[in-house]
Design an enzyme around this catalytic site. Structure first.
Site, mmCIF file in Angstrom:
data_model
loop_
_atom_site.group_PDB
_atom_site.id
_atom_site.type_symbol
_atom_site.label_atom_id
_atom_site.label_comp_id
_atom_site.label_asym_id
_atom_site.label_seq_id
_atom_site.Cartn_x
_atom_site.Cartn_y
_atom_site.Cartn_z
ATOM 1 N N HIS A 33 2.564 -61.987 -23.272
ATOM 2 C CA HIS A 33 1.682 -61.220 -22.375
ATOM 3 C C HIS A 33 0.642 -60.415 -23.151
ATOM 4 O O HIS A 33 0.312 -59.294 -22.795
ATOM 5 C CB HIS A 33 2.500 -60.305 -21.460
ATOM 6 N N GLU A 72 14.362 -70.600 -23.420
ATOM 7 C CA GLU A 72 13.488 -70.581 -24.599
ATOM 8 C C GLU A 72 13.837 -71.730 -25.550
ATOM 9 O O GLU A 72 12.953 -72.431 -26.048
ATOM 10 C CB GLU A 72 13.599 -69.239 -25.333
#
Length: 154
Positions: free
Chosen positions: A129, A53
């Site tokens: 998501h 990340e």
């Protein structure tokens, strides 16, 4: 990346992950400015979700050729909170956490702070998501990079 003649506002989406964690990992970034797009991605054979990340965000900002106004979208609360809330204290305490322990991933936090310094950045958290097109795209790219790092056929 944005040239002197292109708009100075850049939208960036970043993502990174591992499977398992730790294990093979991938990161990706999508940069959009003035009707243009650029995708970045990479991976490592042995890493962690948080390292991927951080790498995605740093690599995206490092790709900018001049100071820009940036809207950076990340699904990592670790990245967003670290850069907007925790990093000032870490630097003040010589890269120690509030409990006195060395900050994890200090090398990448330093890289991200250096990459951030010349830009005006709005750090935006987006739920992963959840249908955000940019986030879904970088998730797919990061997964492909992870699979390449793991030696899996494409």
């Amino acid at each position: 990346m944005p040239t002197d003649s292109s708009p100075a506002v850049v939208e960036i989406w970043t993502d990174g992950g591992c499977k398992p964690n730790p294990g093979p990992g991938g990161w990706a970034a999508l940069l959009r400015w003035g009707g243009h797009e650029r995708e970045l991605s990479g991976g490592e054979a042995e890493t962690t979700n948080n390292r991927m990340e951080l790498t995605a965000a740093a690599a995206a900002l490092e790709a900018l050729s001049r100071p820009c106004s940036v809207r950076l979208h990340t699904d990592s609360e670790y990245v967003r909170n670290g850069i907007t809330r925790w990093s000032t204290g870490w630097v003040r305490r010589n890269w120690r956490s509030a409990s006195g322990d060395p900050v994890k991933n200090m090398d990448l936090w330093r890289r991200l702070l250096d990459a951030s310094a010349r830009h005006q950045i709005e750090w935006l958290w987006v739920r992963g998501h959840s249908g955000d097109e940019g986030n879904e795209r970088v998730d797919r790219l990061a997964t492909q990079a992870r699979d390449r790092a793991a030696g899996q056929p494409q």
